[in-house]
Design a protein around this motif. Structure first.
Motif, short mmCIF file in Angstrom:
data_model
loop_
_atom_site.label_atom_id
_atom_site.label_comp_id
_atom_site.label_asym_id
_atom_site.label_seq_id
_atom_site.Cartn_x
_atom_site.Cartn_y
_atom_site.Cartn_z
N SER A 1 0.81 -1.21 0.00
CA SER A 1 0.00 0.00 0.00
C SER A 1 0.85 1.26 0.00
O SER A 1 0.39 2.32 -0.42
CB SER A 1 -0.93 0.01 1.21
OG SER A 1 -0.18 0.01 2.42
N SER A 2 2.10 1.17 0.47
CA SER A 2 2.95 2.35 0.57
C SER A 2 3.27 2.95 -0.79
O SER A 2 3.50 4.15 -0.92
CB SER A 2 4.25 2.02 1.31
OG SER A 2 5.00 1.06 0.58
N VAL A 3 3.26 2.12 -1.84
CA VAL A 3 3.56 2.62 -3.19
C VAL A 3 2.50 3.62 -3.63
O VAL A 3 2.81 4.72 -4.12
CB VAL A 3 3.64 1.45 -4.20
CG1 VAL A 3 3.86 1.97 -5.61
CG2 VAL A 3 4.75 0.49 -3.81
N LEU A 4 1.23 3.27 -3.44
CA LEU A 4 0.15 4.18 -3.83
C LEU A 4 0.05 5.38 -2.90
O LEU A 4 -0.14 6.52 -3.33
CB LEU A 4 -1.19 3.43 -3.87
CG LEU A 4 -1.33 2.32 -4.92
CD1 LEU A 4 -2.75 1.78 -4.91
CD2 LEU A 4 -0.96 2.83 -6.30
N TRP A 5 0.17 5.12 -1.58
CA TRP A 5 0.02 6.22 -0.63
C TRP A 5 1.13 7.26 -0.80
O TRP A 5 0.90 8.45 -0.57
CB TRP A 5 0.00 5.69 0.80
CG TRP A 5 -1.37 5.31 1.26
CD1 TRP A 5 -1.87 4.07 1.46
CD2 TRP A 5 -2.44 6.22 1.53
NE1 TRP A 5 -3.18 4.13 1.86
CE2 TRP A 5 -3.56 5.43 1.91
CE3 TRP A 5 -2.57 7.60 1.49
CZ2 TRP A 5 -4.79 6.00 2.25
CZ3 TRP A 5 -3.80 8.17 1.83
CH2 TRP A 5 -4.88 7.37 2.21
N ALA A 6 2.31 6.84 -1.20
CA ALA A 6 3.39 7.81 -1.43
C ALA A 6 3.01 8.76 -2.56
O ALA A 6 3.21 9.98 -2.47
CB ALA A 6 4.69 7.09 -1.76
N HIS A 7 2.42 8.22 -3.64
CA HIS A 7 1.98 9.07 -4.75
C HIS A 7 0.84 9.99 -4.31
O HIS A 7 0.81 11.17 -4.68
CB HIS A 7 1.53 8.21 -5.92
CG HIS A 7 2.66 7.67 -6.75
ND1 HIS A 7 3.30 8.43 -7.70
CD2 HIS A 7 3.27 6.46 -6.77
CE1 HIS A 7 4.25 7.71 -8.28
NE2 HIS A 7 4.26 6.52 -7.73
N VAL A 8 -0.08 9.46 -3.51
CA VAL A 8 -1.21 10.27 -3.06
C VAL A 8 -0.75 11.42 -2.17
O VAL A 8 -1.17 12.58 -2.35
CB VAL A 8 -2.23 9.38 -2.31
CG1 VAL A 8 -3.29 10.23 -1.62
CG2 VAL A 8 -2.88 8.39 -3.28
#
Length: 268
Positions: free
Chosen positions: A112-119
């Motif tokens: 999940s950290s991959v998407l949350w970093a972009h968000v």
């Protein structure tokens, strides 16, 4: 496993995910710092629209009491967010095509950290853009007597809207087949403020257009921001605006999470 042991495992997993997100967030922010043209390009349209409507069309538009720039700025802030979130889809698409996301998946990090970093990168970048637009608005004559609580409420709505639209942007970032496809989704979002109360009161619009403008989320959000800045009561509309933001956020997050899991499964 006892309940205490399970709780300990969950806490460790959450801490691990937060640490991974923080590392990837720093990576994304460094990329933006090295290419400030990304933020500059997202600022060109909203600032140009503000200059155009205030200094060219403003004299012909009647909005009631107050200066036109005071009426216009809340809509320009929303337009700035709609313009800025397209880069989230663009950056995510490039990471996927470049194999960076697949490389991250092979590492012992929270997925999940991959998407949350972009968000979260989108939230930081959009807040910076909003500050610049607000400064330009102040230079053009925008004034507000709103107190700290009203400004905090306005900030909260803007951040919530940014989160919601950013998760919308994640979906084409994951599913698009080309760079143009990843970025093109933002056009309808950019168009929505033009069919709202952002530039003119909705009661000046023809019937069907007025009905759409008055019942779409952008109008409610802009009207609440406008009242907060003007020190006017917002009533129940603030909850309607927040409900729109939360509803969009939840649906977009669910669709994006499903698309992300599908892409992971496809590559295994």
């Amino acid at each position: 496993m006892t309940s205490n042991a399970r709780a300990h495992v969950h806490r460790r997993a959450r801490g691990h995910a937060l640490a991974d997100t923080a590392v990837l967030l720093q990576r994304s922010l460094r990329h933006i710092a090295r290419s400030p043209d990304t933020i500059i390009s997202t600022l060109v349209m909203p600032i140009a629209m503000m200059l155009l409507f205030v200094y060219v069309f403003g004299g012909a538009i009647r909005t009631g009491a107050g200066s036109y720039v005071d009426y216009l700025l809340p809509g320009i802030l929303v337009l700035t967010i709609a313009s800025g979130i397209s880069y989230t889809a663009f950056r995510l698409f490039l990471d996927i095509q470049g194999g960076i996301v697949e490389r991250f998946r092979s590492m012992p990090i929270a997925r999940s950290s991959v998407l949350w970093a972009h968000v979260l990168t989108s939230v930081v970048a959009n807040l910076a853009s909003l500050v610049v637009v607000l400064i330009v608005g102040l230079a053009m004559g925008f004034r507000s007597g709103a107190g700290p609580l009203a400004w905090l409420a306005a900030l909260g709505i803007l951040v919530l809207l940014t989160l919601a639209l950013t998760w919308v942007a994640v979906i084409p970032g994951l599913t698009a087949r080309s760079v143009d496809g990843a970025s093109a989704f933002a056009y309808p979002l950019i168009f929505l403020p033009f069919i709202s109360s952002a530039f003119v009161p909705t009661d000046t619009m023809p019937g069907p257009v007025r009905a759409f403008a008055e019942h779409q989320p952008v109008t409610t959000i802009i009207d609440v921001l406008r009242r907060l800045f003007a020190e006017q009561p917002v009533g129940g509309d603030v909850w309607v605006a927040m409900a729109w933001c939360v509803g969009i956020l939840v649906v977009a997050w669910a669709v994006a999470a499903r698309a992300y899991r599908g892409s992971v499964a496809a590559q295994q």
